[in-house]
Design a protein around this motif. Sequence first.
Motif, PDB file in Angstrom:
ATOM      1  N   SER A 243      23.982  17.249 -27.080  1.00  0.00           N
ATOM      2  CA  SER A 243      22.686  16.675 -27.415  1.00  0.00           C
ATOM      3  C   SER A 243      22.664  15.202 -27.046  1.00  0.00           C
ATOM      4  N   ALA A 244      21.449  14.659 -26.987  1.00  0.00           N
ATOM      5  CA  ALA A 244      21.250  13.270 -26.562  1.00  0.00           C
ATOM      6  C   ALA A 244      21.143  12.345 -27.764  1.00  0.00           C
ATOM      7  N   GLU A 245      21.529  11.099 -27.557  1.00  0.00           N
ATOM      8  CA  GLU A 245      21.336  10.090 -28.598  1.00  0.00           C
ATOM      9  C   GLU A 245      19.854   9.845 -28.836  1.00  0.00           C
ATOM     10  N   SER A 246      19.035   9.951 -27.797  1.00  0.00           N
ATOM     11  CA  SER A 246      17.586   9.803 -27.939  1.00  0.00           C
ATOM     12  C   SER A 246      16.996  11.086 -28.513  1.00  0.00           C
ATOM     13  N   ARG A 247      15.795  11.002 -29.066  1.00  0.00           N
ATOM     14  CA  ARG A 247      15.124  12.199 -29.597  1.00  0.00           C
ATOM     15  C   ARG A 247      14.344  12.846 -28.460  1.00  0.00           C
ATOM     16  N   ALA A 248      14.979  13.737 -27.747  1.00  0.00           N
ATOM     17  CA  ALA A 248      14.361  14.423 -26.613  1.00  0.00           C
ATOM     18  C   ALA A 248      14.040  15.860 -27.014  1.00  0.00           C
ATOM     19  N   PRO A 249      12.786  16.297 -26.908  1.00  0.00           N
ATOM     20  CA  PRO A 249      12.443  17.675 -27.279  1.00  0.00           C
ATOM     21  C   PRO A 249      12.937  18.713 -26.277  1.00  0.00           C
ATOM     22  N   GLY A 250      13.216  18.288 -25.051  1.00  0.00           N
ATOM     23  CA  GLY A 250      13.687  19.207 -24.021  1.00  0.00           C
ATOM     24  C   GLY A 250      14.254  18.427 -22.861  1.00  0.00           C
ATOM     25  N   PRO A 251      14.843  19.102 -21.881  1.00  0.00           N
ATOM     26  CA  PRO A 251      15.440  18.383 -20.758  1.00  0.00           C
ATOM     27  C   PRO A 251      14.425  17.596 -19.946  1.00  0.00           C
ATOM     28  N   TRP A 252      13.149  18.007 -20.028  1.00  0.00           N
ATOM     29  CA  TRP A 252      12.096  17.312 -19.292  1.00  0.00           C
ATOM     30  C   TRP A 252      11.868  15.881 -19.821  1.00  0.00           C
ATOM     31  N   ALA A 253      12.366  15.574 -21.015  1.00  0.00           N
ATOM     32  CA  ALA A 253      12.178  14.246 -21.604  1.00  0.00           C
ATOM     33  C   ALA A 253      13.416  13.365 -21.470  1.00  0.00           C
ATOM     34  N   LEU A 254      14.472  13.874 -20.847  1.00  0.00           N
ATOM     35  CA  LEU A 254      15.684  13.084 -20.676  1.00  0.00           C
ATOM     36  C   LEU A 254      15.493  12.031 -19.591  1.00  0.00           C
ATOM     37  N   SER A 255      16.207  10.930 -19.726  1.00  0.00           N
ATOM     38  CA  SER A 255      16.218   9.902 -18.691  1.00  0.00           C
ATOM     39  C   SER A 255      17.099  10.342 -17.533  1.00  0.00           C
ATOM     40  N   ARG A 256      17.050   9.591 -16.439  1.00  0.00           N
ATOM     41  CA  ARG A 256      17.918   9.879 -15.295  1.00  0.00           C
ATOM     42  C   ARG A 256      19.382   9.878 -15.727  1.00  0.00           C
ATOM     43  N   GLU A 257      19.765   8.866 -16.507  1.00  0.00           N
ATOM     44  CA  GLU A 257      21.156   8.770 -16.956  1.00  0.00           C
ATOM     45  C   GLU A 257      21.535   9.960 -17.828  1.00  0.00           C
ATOM     46  N   GLU A 258      20.600  10.392 -18.679  1.00  0.00           N
ATOM     47  CA  GLU A 258      20.888  11.516 -19.567  1.00  0.00           C
ATOM     48  C   GLU A 258      21.002  12.835 -18.802  1.00  0.00           C
ATOM     49  N   VAL A 259      20.158  13.035 -17.769  1.00  0.00           N
ATOM     50  CA  VAL A 259      20.287  14.254 -16.946  1.00  0.00           C
ATOM     51  C   VAL A 259      21.665  14.291 -16.280  1.00  0.00           C
ATOM     52  N   GLU A 260      22.083  13.148 -15.734  1.00  0.00           N
ATOM     53  CA  GLU A 260      23.416  13.086 -15.121  1.00  0.00           C
ATOM     54  C   GLU A 260      24.495  13.346 -16.162  1.00  0.00           C
ATOM     55  N   GLY A 261      24.326  12.776 -17.359  1.00  0.00           N
ATOM     56  CA  GLY A 261      25.298  12.996 -18.419  1.00  0.00           C
ATOM     57  C   GLY A 261      25.335  14.439 -18.878  1.00  0.00           C
ATOM     58  N   LEU A 262      24.160  15.062 -18.997  1.00  0.00           N
ATOM     59  CA  LEU A 262      24.107  16.473 -19.391  1.00  0.00           C
ATOM     60  C   LEU A 262      24.818  17.339 -18.361  1.00  0.00           C
ATOM     61  N   ALA A 263      24.563  17.091 -17.079  1.00  0.00           N
ATOM     62  CA  ALA A 263      25.220  17.865 -16.024  1.00  0.00           C
ATOM     63  C   ALA A 263      26.731  17.699 -16.109  1.00  0.00           C
ATOM     64  N   GLU A 264      27.187  16.476 -16.326  1.00  0.00           N
ATOM     65  CA  GLU A 264      28.631  16.245 -16.415  1.00  0.00           C
ATOM     66  C   GLU A 264      29.228  16.951 -17.620  1.00  0.00           C
ATOM     67  N   MET A 265      28.559  16.893 -18.766  1.00  0.00           N
ATOM     68  CA  MET A 265      29.098  17.507 -19.982  1.00  0.00           C
ATOM     69  C   MET A 265      29.083  19.034 -19.902  1.00  0.00           C
TER      70      MET A 265
ATOM     71  N   ASP B 253      17.220  15.322 -38.982  1.00  0.00           N
ATOM     72  CA  ASP B 253      17.583  14.466 -37.851  1.00  0.00           C
ATOM     73  C   ASP B 253      18.987  14.834 -37.398  1.00  0.00           C
ATOM     74  N   LEU B 254      19.096  15.609 -36.324  1.00  0.00           N
ATOM     75  CA  LEU B 254      20.396  16.068 -35.831  1.00  0.00           C
ATOM     76  C   LEU B 254      21.264  14.893 -35.389  1.00  0.00           C
ATOM     77  N   GLU B 255      20.679  13.922 -34.701  1.00  0.00           N
ATOM     78  CA  GLU B 255      21.480  12.805 -34.197  1.00  0.00           C
ATOM     79  C   GLU B 255      22.064  11.981 -35.338  1.00  0.00           C
ATOM     80  N   ALA B 256      21.278  11.735 -36.379  1.00  0.00           N
ATOM     81  CA  ALA B 256      21.810  11.012 -37.537  1.00  0.00           C
ATOM     82  C   ALA B 256      22.923  11.818 -38.191  1.00  0.00           C
ATOM     83  N   ASP B 257      22.742  13.136 -38.271  1.00  0.00           N
ATOM     84  CA  ASP B 257      23.775  14.013 -38.824  1.00  0.00           C
ATOM     85  C   ASP B 257      25.043  13.932 -37.981  1.00  0.00           C
ATOM     86  N   ARG B 258      24.880  14.025 -36.653  1.00  0.00           N
ATOM     87  CA  ARG B 258      26.049  13.983 -35.775  1.00  0.00           C
ATOM     88  C   ARG B 258      26.840  12.692 -35.973  1.00  0.00           C
ATOM     89  N   GLN B 259      26.148  11.584 -36.065  1.00  0.00           N
ATOM     90  CA  GLN B 259      26.832  10.311 -36.257  1.00  0.00           C
ATOM     91  C   GLN B 259      27.558  10.265 -37.598  1.00  0.00           C
TER      92      GLN B 259
END
Length: 355
Positions: free
Chosen positions: A254-276, A217-223
């Motif tokens: 990476s996202a806090e949610s478990r997203a297998p690819g960018p196609w599974a990101l939410s609107r907010e996450e796509v905007e966040g990914l673009a900003e980052m 679990d990458l997200e748990a590791d990151r935290q």
Amino acid sequence: MQTRKSGRARDYYRRDHAKPDGRQLYLYGYSPHEGEAGPEFDDPVSSRSEMRFHPLRQDWSIFSPHRQNRTFKPSKAANPLAPATPGGAITEIPFTAFELAVFGNRFPSLHPHAPVPPQSPWQSRPATGDAEVIVFSSEDDGSLATLGQDRRVLLIEALIDRYQHHFDAGAAYVLPFENRGEAVGVTLHHPHGQIYVFPVIPEPQARAERAFAQGYDLEADRQSWGEDFAIAQSGGIHAYCPPFTRFPYEVWLSAESRAPGPWALSREEVEGLAEMMGEVVARYDRLFDQPMPYMMSFQAAPRETCGQFQFTVQFYPLMRSAGRLKYLAGVEQATGVFTVDVDPATAAHALRDAT
């Protein structure tokens, strides 16, 4: 053909244009694309690549001798990624204006119709798949940091569209990536990336898939790493230097949610990914007061996945300090064991301060 598409974050238009040499051009934008095509390349595109298996490394290499003749550091007037100009050189995008473009590489390493290799004593297979170029802008300079948020979101939407297209066509793995800077081997300086579409899952991604399937679990590791390795975050997307990086100042998104690819990101996450994506490149450029050469890739799940894969965007910069490049030494090339000159926590601290 022109269609309106509903993206993960924003609606956009895609115009499909067939090139006379058999390749496809896709023009993405927030407004319908207008205009008639000008002169285009019409020489045959070679499909004669093959893949050969390495029995000791247990992975595949692509052999594409025709790529020796690919475009190499053209003059500004001969830039093949620029929009067309009346009476000017022929370019890959035969229109006088565009927002973002994707087209089949004229010198592909992978091709949908790659032939079966001749019988041989070694293990080989056709290098079927695809190789596309994605042009971020009609401007011949700039970076992910300077494109602006709207264009970065459009870039992500276009990549999601290409993932869907290639997975629907049966691709095993799709890898969008960007090489930036001559130190990485870039020979076309117009802001662009590429998309490689593989008929097999490359071994590093296959190993990642196995790790996620076994419960990593990458997200748990990151935290668990705490703030020492964090750089910035937006919209549920975090930028950080993992403690196991291989390159100095390597950054993952990476996202806090478990997203297998960018196609599974939410609107907010796509905007966040673009900003980052823009934020990381801007911080890289401020770090040593010069454009940072780097390799960036979208590491998403294969088409057939366990469902536990966690999507990352990974940046591998090639400078270890001001004026000093990170070279891959013999031990790193021979063993895959990297020696890292900058502690990741130190790198994250430096990038946090690069504001």
